[in-house]
Design an enzyme around this catalytic site. Structure first.
Site, short mmCIF file in Angstrom:
data_model
loop_
_atom_site.label_atom_id
_atom_site.label_comp_id
_atom_site.label_asym_id
_atom_site.label_seq_id
_atom_site.Cartn_x
_atom_site.Cartn_y
_atom_site.Cartn_z
N LYS A 111 0.85 -1.20 0.00
CA LYS A 111 0.00 0.00 0.00
C LYS A 111 0.89 1.25 0.00
CE LYS A 111 -0.28 -0.25 5.01
NZ LYS A 111 -1.07 -0.74 6.16
N TYR A 145 14.36 31.77 3.22
CA TYR A 145 13.20 32.49 3.75
C TYR A 145 13.34 32.73 5.25
CZ TYR A 145 10.67 31.55 -0.60
OH TYR A 145 10.28 31.50 -1.89
C1 LIG Z 1 -0.22 -1.80 6.65
C2 LIG Z 1 -0.70 -3.05 7.24
C3 LIG Z 1 0.20 -4.09 7.53
C4 LIG Z 1 1.69 -3.96 7.37
O1 LIG Z 1 2.24 -3.32 8.52
P1 LIG Z 1 3.83 -3.16 8.69
O2 LIG Z 1 3.97 -2.64 10.06
O3 LIG Z 1 4.27 -2.21 7.64
O4 LIG Z 1 4.41 -4.51 8.50
C5 LIG Z 1 -0.33 -5.27 8.01
N1 LIG Z 1 -1.66 -5.41 8.19
C6 LIG Z 1 -2.54 -4.43 7.94
C7 LIG Z 1 -3.99 -4.65 8.18
C8 LIG Z 1 -2.09 -3.22 7.46
O5 LIG Z 1 -2.97 -2.25 7.21
#
Ligand SMILES: *Cc1c(COP(=O)(O)O)cnc(C)c1O
Length: 400
Positions: A51, A280
């Site tokens: 993601k 700035y």
């Molecule tokens: C993002 C996510 C993960 C991965 O988490 P990490 O800490 O990056 O390994 C696992 N499960 C769910 C439901 C997530 O949303």
């Protein structure tokens, strides 16, 4: 992301033309996947979580490397993210980790995405989409158990009801039962243990009525690295794939390496007289004659303004502190007396721990945030180049 022929050349040239670039080493990603795979409990599989555009690394490239290295499925947050992987020709199972809006159920099933369900409303929308869809196969549904996170899971009784409905519906497939840990990245494991016991009570309730979901899963990176106890049949690993620790309390195995670095080149070296201000607000003022250099990266690249006057970059093996405010497109670093510096010299904006630049964790610490936000925040304007088999190729350009 592999592109072919002239298109690939153009992409590579466009990406190489900007001094500021992120290089993602896909062999490192693959090595991290294999290293995590070797630590899994017997029978547990690995879902690569991609993601947030692969935590800023580029979802398609990371997904391909992770699948080739043994991951069995992918995890995304939105229907759009899943659709982009399908458009790139990826056929592996893709799970929507988050609850989606019921209005998106049709698009999700059309893209053959597996769904996470914690409410009757969403389940009804998915069932309707599955019946209307003319699908080759029933969509996979994972029922999410709320074991303490209080977001989109279902509490014990509702989880059992949802799983039973899915199991009884010929248009749906009960692919998984899952939960998510709130505190797995903290030193104290007590909450995680409680959550695991809560999850297992639902597993037992279902077994009592003859329902055994194919995949039981709970662990993120932190829980995966902490103990086999949390692996069940699948682990959902994100941050560790990229070679980053979930938090300071979780020690990464030594074989895991960071996959991403960001480098740039000096565009100008400037001499300051005592009293000269920089940038700035002139928040930095030279106390003596000194040199600074301009680096073409700013907050539009995701190089956060919060680093103004406090961050640093790696230059010639040393630390070059930021001078003045980070602006939208530029940052200025101070140069030690006696250090040679010329236009075109490389600076390490985000390093891998061996190249003298600040690591993702160090930047996160400086900004009062977590590594996740640092890498996800690298904007689309920064070209991603991919290294594989020693060769660097053009990737997603800044025009993602
Ligand atoms: C993002 C996510 C993960 C991965 O988490 P990490 O800490 O990056 O390994 C696992 N499960 C769910 C439901 C997530 O949303």
């Amino acid at each position: 992301m592999t592109t072919v022929g002239a298109d690939r050349d153009w992409v590579a040239a466009a990406a190489l033309g900007r001094a500021t670039r992120a290089v993602v080493d896909l062999d490192v990603v693959a090595g991290n996947v294999r290293a995590i795979g070797r630590r899994l409990a017997r029978g547990a599989r690995l879902m690569a979580v991609v993601k947030g555009d692969g935590y800023g690394h580029g979802a398609v490239a990371v997904a391909r490397s992770a699948l080739a290295a043994g991951a069995s499925a992918l995890g995304v947050a939105t229907v759009g993210e899943g659709a982009a992987l399908r458009s790139a020709g990826i056929g592996a199972p893709i799970l929507l980790l988050s609850a989606i809006d019921p209005a998106e159920a049709g698009a999700a099933v059309a893209h053959r995405l597996d769904l996470t369900v914690g409410t009757l409303e969403l389940l009804a929308a998915i069932a309707e989409a599955a019946r209307a869809g003319g699908l080759a196969e029933p969509p996979g549904v994972h029922v999410k158990v709320d074991s303490g996170m209080r977001r989109y899971g279902a509490e014990r009784e509702l989880a059992v009801v949802l799983a039973a409905r899915v199991a009884a519906d010929a248009c749906l497939r009960l692919t998984g039962l899952s939960t998510h840990f709130a505190n797995a990245d903290e030193a104290d494991e007590a909450v995680t243990q409680d959550q695991a016991r809560c999850f297992e009570r639902v597993v037992a309730d279902l077994a009592a009525v003859g329902i055994e979901p194919e995949l039981l899963h709970a662990a993120n990176s932190a829980a995966t690295l902490r103990s086999e106890r949390y692996h069940y049949r699948l682990v959902r690993v994100g941050i560790a794939l990229y070679g980053l620790a979930p938090s300071a309390a979780v020690v990464l195995p030594a074989e895991l390496r960071p996959a991403l670095t960001v480098t740039s080149r000096l565009t100008r070296v400037i001499g300051l007289e005592p009293g000269d201000g920089v940038g700035y607000g002139m928040t930095y003022r030279a106390a003596r004659r000194e040199r600074v250099a301009v680096v073409p990266i700013g907050y539009a690249d995701g190089y956060r303004r919060g680093l103004s006057d406090r961050g640093w970059m790696g230059f010639r093996g040393g630390r070059a502190p930021l001078r003045g405010r980070v602006s939208m497109d530029q940052a200025v670093i101070g140069l030690d007396d006696g250090v040679a510096a010329a236009v075109g010299d490389e600076v390490v904006v985000i390093g891998d721990g061996r190249d003298g630049g600040p690591t993702v964790a160090e930047l996160a610490e400086e900004l009062g945030t977590i590594s996740y936000e640092v890498v996800v925040g690298i904007s689309g304007r920064v070209p991603r180049l991919y290294r594989s088999g020693g060769e660097v190729m053009g990737g997603v350009t800044g025009l993602r």
